[in-house]
Design a protein around this motif. Structure first.
Motif, PDB file in Angstrom:
ATOM      1  N   LYS A 253      11.025  -1.349   4.935  1.00 44.36           N
ATOM      2  CA  LYS A 253      10.798  -0.007   5.301  1.00 44.36           C
ATOM      3  C   LYS A 253      11.746   0.336   6.529  1.00 44.36           C
ATOM      4  CE  LYS A 253       6.210   1.159   3.863  1.00 44.36           C
ATOM      5  NZ  LYS A 253       4.976   1.554   4.448  1.00 44.36           N
ATOM      6  N   ILE A 254      11.910  -0.631   7.555  1.00 44.19           N
ATOM      7  CA  ILE A 254      13.087  -0.487   8.459  1.00 44.19           C
ATOM      8  C   ILE A 254      14.447  -0.527   8.056  1.00 44.19           C
ATOM      9  CG2 ILE A 254      14.086  -1.827  10.500  1.00 44.19           C
ATOM     10  CD1 ILE A 254      11.498  -3.024  11.033  1.00 44.19           C
ATOM     11  N   ARG A 255      14.750  -0.964   6.860  1.00 45.85           N
ATOM     12  CA  ARG A 255      15.998  -0.715   6.218  1.00 45.85           C
ATOM     13  C   ARG A 255      16.057   0.154   5.327  1.00 45.85           C
ATOM     14  NH1 ARG A 255      19.192  -5.998   6.836  1.00 45.85           N
ATOM     15  NH2 ARG A 255      18.092  -7.586   8.111  1.00 45.85           N
TER      16      ARG A 255
ATOM     17  N   PRO B 143      -0.730 -11.352   5.510  1.00 44.80           N
ATOM     18  CA  PRO B 143       0.046 -11.056   6.619  1.00 44.80           C
ATOM     19  C   PRO B 143       1.545 -10.938   6.372  1.00 44.80           C
ATOM     20  CG  PRO B 143      -1.675 -12.278   7.342  1.00 44.80           C
ATOM     21  CD  PRO B 143      -1.585 -12.522   5.919  1.00 44.80           C
ATOM     22  N   MET B 144       2.086 -12.085   5.637  1.00 45.35           N
ATOM     23  CA  MET B 144       3.361 -12.095   5.350  1.00 45.35           C
ATOM     24  C   MET B 144       3.888 -11.385   4.592  1.00 45.35           C
ATOM     25  SD  MET B 144       6.034 -13.816   6.096  1.00 45.35           S
ATOM     26  CE  MET B 144       5.455 -15.197   6.933  1.00 45.35           C
ATOM     27  N   LYS B 145       3.010 -10.645   3.599  1.00 44.18           N
ATOM     28  CA  LYS B 145       3.260  -9.485   2.594  1.00 44.18           C
ATOM     29  C   LYS B 145       3.591  -8.397   3.401  1.00 44.18           C
ATOM     30  CE  LYS B 145       1.344 -10.646  -1.980  1.00 44.18           C
ATOM     31  NZ  LYS B 145       0.630 -10.269  -2.799  1.00 44.18           N
ATOM     32  N   LYS B 146       2.838  -8.322   4.227  1.00 41.46           N
ATOM     33  CA  LYS B 146       2.715  -6.699   5.326  1.00 41.46           C
ATOM     34  C   LYS B 146       4.080  -6.983   5.944  1.00 41.46           C
ATOM     35  CE  LYS B 146      -1.991  -5.722   5.653  1.00 41.46           C
ATOM     36  NZ  LYS B 146      -3.215  -5.569   6.649  1.00 41.46           N
ATOM     37  N   LYS B 147       4.576  -8.352   6.603  1.00 47.61           N
ATOM     38  CA  LYS B 147       5.807  -8.368   7.322  1.00 47.61           C
ATOM     39  C   LYS B 147       6.929  -8.105   6.462  1.00 47.61           C
ATOM     40  CE  LYS B 147       5.512 -11.410  10.600  1.00 47.61           C
ATOM     41  NZ  LYS B 147       5.261 -12.438  11.198  1.00 47.61           N
TER      42      LYS B 147
END
Length: 539
Positions: free
Chosen positions: A14-16, A4-8
């Motif tokens: 990607k947002i940046r 989960p942390m990797k996905k976060k």
């Protein structure tokens, strides 16, 4: 568990507008897991914000810029935890214990430095001893590789071979004819027989030939400094096939490197310790440093608290500065604090503890000094401690707590000790090694440039980028903390506490001076860091 942390992390990238490589993702994940779950998102944002300042040339984030950012963040975190900073000229002075200095290693393939992962135990294994020599060699090797005299010319010409001093690996000397330049550590692999070693091989050398060449003709020379076992040298010579000996014609230390040039290579790494400043903060600190014309340090070595005469002389010095219009910013008291080595002292520990308390009472009786000056204590080679090994840890609290009842803000640090004054870097080292170095020199030091042993001493430690290049058999060093004795990049000032006569010498831009022995010779030094002015003083 970490998925989960990797996905976060990937989502925030990607947002940046970034795509992140798996290796870089693992580095960020390793950093983020250091924090509490409630702080991990902020940690991710912190890393990505700092990455934007790394001038990433692609939308794909590689592992190198991530490592640089994480190293800087870890340095800043370590500096906040370990550096004792105190108010003097708007918090100008920071004292750094060398046991808190981060350790860096050089990667010869990537040609950059990286932060040594994990903590270093006090008692190293056999690999730590070999790493000590390897790290010293690599530090000087990467420095030499940038020097114009030892760089292979880009274009061949008739004179290129004559002028070229390209360094050859020692392994390549086998079967070769003609002169070659090599770099290596002087080692005594057999009793009475000396060798030159690098990371590839070792070759037997004849130092007696080097002496005769030095004496006979000018082109064959030995440069300034003490050539000791374990020092790193650059030598020109050729193989004598019959004996298998590398005959040295000229020999010298690796040339020093300008401090600013070294800093450009470090990519923001802080080898000295303490806080890391941004460009804007550095400019502001430099401006404040220029205005601190009244700041001065008073440095004394050998403060024998068990001798009435020594305490009487100290009171005279303190009274003199108490009456000055501007009192010193910092008093540096270097050991020994006992007139005989503690191991040979006849009195019990409790008496020495009370004598330290008396010293605190003497200082407290001068209210202007107590309020406006700071006091730094650095142990000497004969003071109480676990052993005579270097670096030496600070004086034990059980000895100094009586003193701190009177001067609670006094600082007790390691030997050597590092001090930052705004942007200026100053190293303090209390050790009697000038005599030992001159006695241990394998060849007589050159008299071409100087006959002063102190200048030879300064040249040796500056070229070697190390405070104590003596063999480990003469001066033991904690293998995992040898980096605490490094002088790289070259500091602005080196302060030595030797029992030899007072001397001051500016060498390749570095101010270096010896305080002398206060209790024996009544000598001390007043140093003005703003102008790097040294005043050799005595009663």
């Amino acid at each position: 568990m970490n998925a989960p942390m990797k996905k976060k992390i990937q989502k925030k990238c990607k947002i940046r507008g970034y795509n992140i490589k798996p290796e870089a993702l693992d580095e960020i994940l390793s950093f983020v897991t250091r924090f509490e779950p409630t702080e991990q998102e902020e940690a991710i944002d912190l890393v990505l914000e700092n990455l934007e300042h790394e001038s990433v040339k692609s939308t794909v984030i590689d592992v190198e810029p991530v490592q640089r950012v994480l190293n800087l963040l870890l340095e800043a975190d370590a500096a906040e935890e370990t550096v004792e900073t105190f108010a003097s000229s708007s918090s100008a002075i920071a004292v750094i214990d060398v046991f808190d200095v981060l350790r860096y290693k050089y990667d010869a393939i990537r040609r950059n430095f990286y932060l040594y992962p994990g903590s270093s135990p006090l008692h190293g294994d056999a690999a730590a001893k070999s790493a000590l020599y390897r790290d010293r060699f690599m530090l000087l090797s990467q420095r030499l590789s940038r020097h114009q005299d030892f760089t292979k010319p880009a274009f061949e010409s008739e004179l290129s071979q004559f002028r070229s001093r390209e360094i050859s690996p020692i392994q390549s000397l086998v079967g070769q004819k003609g002169r070659r330049w090599v770099m290596g550590v002087i080692s005594q692999l057999e009793d009475g027989h000396f060798y030159l070693e690098d990371l590839t091989a070792s070759v037997k050398i004849s130092l007696s030939d080097a002496i005769s060449f030095c004496a006979l003709t000018n082109p064959y020379k030995i440069t300034t400094g003490f050539f000791l076992e374990n020092t790193i040298v650059v030598a020109e010579g050729e193989m004598v096939s019959a004996e298998g000996i590398f005959q040295i014609y000229s020999c010298g230390f690796p040339p020093p490197e300008d401090r600013d040039k070294s800093l450009q290579v470090l990519a923001g790494h802080n080898f000295f310790g303490g806080c890391t400043f941004t460009k804007e903060e550095t400019i502001r600190q430099e401006e404040m440093e220029k205005r601190a014309v009244n700041d001065m340090f008073v440095i004394l070595s050998d403060i024998f608290v068990d001798k009435e005469e020594a305490m009487g002389k100290l009171e005279i010095v303190l009274d003199g500065f108490e009456s000055e219009e501007v009192v010193p910013s910092l008093f540096v008291f270097m050991g020994d604090f006992c007139s005989v080595p503690y191991s040979q002292a006849s009195g019990p520990f409790s008496i020495l503890r009370l004598q330290f308390g008396r010293l605190g009472k003497i200082i407290a009786a001068r209210p202007r000094l107590k309020e406006n000056s700071r006091f730094l204590f650095i142990p000497g080679p004969g003071d109480i401690g676990p052993s005579t090994v270097l670096p030496r840890c600070r004086l034990p609290k059980c000895l100094t707590e009586e003193f701190q009842k009177y001067i609670p803000e006094a600082i007790f640090s390691s030997n050597p000790c590092r001090v930052k004054f705004y942007t200026q870097e100053i190293v303090f080292f209390r050790q009697d090694q000038l005599y030992s170095m001159s006695r241990s020199s394998l060849v007589p030091p050159s008299v071409t440039e100087t006959t002063d042993p102190f200048q030879h001493f300064v040249a040796t430690i500056t070229h070697q980028s190390h405070l104590c290049p003596l063999p480990l058999t003469k001066q033991p060093i904690i293998w995992n903390y040898d980096h605490g004795l490094d002088l790289y990049p070259t500091p602005h000032t080196i302060v030595l506490g030797e029992r030899s006569p007072q001397k001051a010498f500016k060498y390749t831009g570095t101010t270096c001076f010896n305080t002398g022995s206060f209790s024996m010779d009544s000598t001390f030094v007043v140093y003005r860091p703003c102008s790097q002015e040294v005043e050799l003083s005595s009663l």
